[in-house]
Design an enzyme around this catalytic site. Structure first.
Site, short mmCIF file in Angstrom:
data_model
loop_
_atom_site.label_atom_id
_atom_site.label_comp_id
_atom_site.label_asym_id
_atom_site.label_seq_id
_atom_site.Cartn_x
_atom_site.Cartn_y
_atom_site.Cartn_z
N SER A 1 0.84 -1.20 0.00
CA SER A 1 0.00 0.00 0.00
C SER A 1 0.87 1.25 0.00
O SER A 1 1.63 1.50 0.95
CB SER A 1 -0.91 0.01 1.22
OG SER A 1 -1.50 1.29 1.33
N HIS B 1 -8.34 1.31 -4.13
CA HIS B 1 -9.29 1.04 -3.06
C HIS B 1 -9.99 2.36 -2.73
O HIS B 1 -9.42 3.23 -2.08
CB HIS B 1 -8.52 0.48 -1.85
CG HIS B 1 -9.35 0.23 -0.64
ND1 HIS B 1 -8.80 -0.03 0.59
CD2 HIS B 1 -10.70 0.19 -0.46
CE1 HIS B 1 -9.77 -0.22 1.48
NE2 HIS B 1 -10.93 -0.09 0.86
N MET C 1 -11.63 -6.08 4.74
CA MET C 1 -10.90 -5.17 5.62
C MET C 1 -10.61 -5.86 6.95
O MET C 1 -11.53 -6.30 7.64
CB MET C 1 -11.71 -3.89 5.88
CG MET C 1 -11.92 -3.00 4.66
SD MET C 1 -10.41 -2.58 3.77
CE MET C 1 -9.46 -1.75 5.06
N ASP D 1 -6.79 -6.65 3.69
CA ASP D 1 -6.26 -5.29 3.78
C ASP D 1 -6.29 -4.77 5.22
O ASP D 1 -7.37 -4.52 5.76
CB ASP D 1 -7.07 -4.39 2.85
CG ASP D 1 -6.47 -3.00 2.72
OD1 ASP D 1 -5.35 -2.79 3.21
OD2 ASP D 1 -7.13 -2.14 2.11
N HIS E 1 -1.15 -1.12 -4.31
CA HIS E 1 -2.45 -0.80 -3.69
C HIS E 1 -2.51 0.70 -3.41
O HIS E 1 -1.60 1.26 -2.79
CB HIS E 1 -2.58 -1.61 -2.40
CG HIS E 1 -3.91 -1.51 -1.74
ND1 HIS E 1 -5.00 -2.25 -2.11
CD2 HIS E 1 -4.32 -0.75 -0.69
CE1 HIS E 1 -6.03 -1.97 -1.34
NE2 HIS E 1 -5.64 -1.05 -0.46
N MET F 1 -12.23 4.46 -0.73
CA MET F 1 -12.94 4.62 0.54
C MET F 1 -13.66 5.96 0.47
O MET F 1 -13.32 6.92 1.18
CB MET F 1 -11.93 4.58 1.70
CG MET F 1 -11.44 3.17 1.97
SD MET F 1 -9.92 3.13 2.94
CE MET F 1 -8.72 3.29 1.62
N ASP G 1 -4.79 3.73 -1.80
CA ASP G 1 -5.88 4.02 -0.88
C ASP G 1 -6.40 5.44 -1.07
O ASP G 1 -5.69 6.41 -0.79
CB ASP G 1 -5.40 3.84 0.56
CG ASP G 1 -5.20 2.38 0.92
OD1 ASP G 1 -6.14 1.60 0.72
OD2 ASP G 1 -4.10 2.02 1.39
N MET H 1 -9.12 8.14 0.16
CA MET H 1 -10.02 8.45 1.29
C MET H 1 -10.58 9.85 1.14
O MET H 1 -9.83 10.78 0.86
CB MET H 1 -9.23 8.37 2.60
CG MET H 1 -8.52 7.05 2.80
SD MET H 1 -7.55 7.09 4.30
CE MET H 1 -6.79 5.46 4.24
#
Ligand code: DX5
Ligand code: ZN
Length: 217
Positions: A9, A67, A138, A176, A34, A69, A36, A38
């Protein structure tokens, strides 16, 4: 690409040296990178957005595993695809029309993923399991790197694996949050295919060596 797939990540990388961090991953045994995303609404933290994703894509030679979020992911998936996403995961908890989200991601030519929070029962995916390329389980509450692995994840992986096998689906299971060399063997034994690791990789003395260790657990 042999299993398990390792997806470091980038959230735990040194953002001031993003190019060299991505190049380090390019020449490592990592299978995916990966990413992330957010939004500060779905999760109580903001990471980075599309311009940073484009910067990563400029240097990455490995598939980009995004990913999301975020709320209303349908408004952004095309932009992430254009910024280089190969796999796009949306959160079950953010998608009242999940089946439509999956169709949208597939239509863009990306693999479609669904991430589920620690409290979300894997059984809720049963009716769409054939439409899901990757389930991102998760193993921490999303929003932050460096959290402690939630032990109930082992049970969820087993249940999910049973469901996938029963449906004769090719869905992959990604874990994850809080992954390290101690919990990795048990996760793989339970049926996991992909391991995401942020702080365990980037906070180690030799990240490439750590990735190799995860790859060969
Ligand atoms: C958490 C993120 C994870 C996180 C993993 O919200 O989805 O991908 O970066 O980091 P570690 O491995 O440090 O838990
Ligand atoms: Zn993630």
């Amino acid at each position: 690409m042999s299993k398990p797939y390792i997806a470091p990540s980038i959230l735990a990388a040194d953002f001031a040296n993003l190019q060299s961090e991505v190049e380090m991953l390019n020449s490592s045994q990592a299978d995916w990178i990966h990413i992330d995303i957010m939004d500060g609404i779905f999760v109580p933290n903001i990471s980075f957005g599309i311009p940073v994703m484009q910067a990563i894509n400029k240097h990455a030679t490995k598939p980009l595993d995004v990913h999301l979020m975020i709320e209303k992911p349908e408004n952004y998936v095309e932009a992430f695809k254009n910024a280089g996403a190969d796999i796009i995961s949306v959160h079950y908890e953010a998608c009242p029309h999940l089946h439509r989200n999956l169709q949208q991601i597939n239509a863009l030519g990306c693999k479609a993923g669904v991430a589920i929070n620690p409290h979300t029962n894997v059984q809720l995916l049963e009716d769409v399991i054939l439409n899901i390329d990757v389930v991102c389980l998760m193993s921490v509450n999303p929003g932050f790197g460096g959290q402690k692995f939630i032990e109930n994840t082992f049970y969820k992986v087993r249940k999910l694996k049973e469901m996938i096998t029963a449906a004769n689906s090719s869905t992959l299971i990604e874990i994850d949050g809080g992954v390290n060399v101690e919990n990795a063997p048990k996760l793989l034994e339970a049926g996991a295919d992909i391991l995401v690791a942020g702080s365990f990789v980037f906070n180690s003395d030799d990240p490439q060596d750590t990735i190799s260790n995860l790859k060969s657990v």
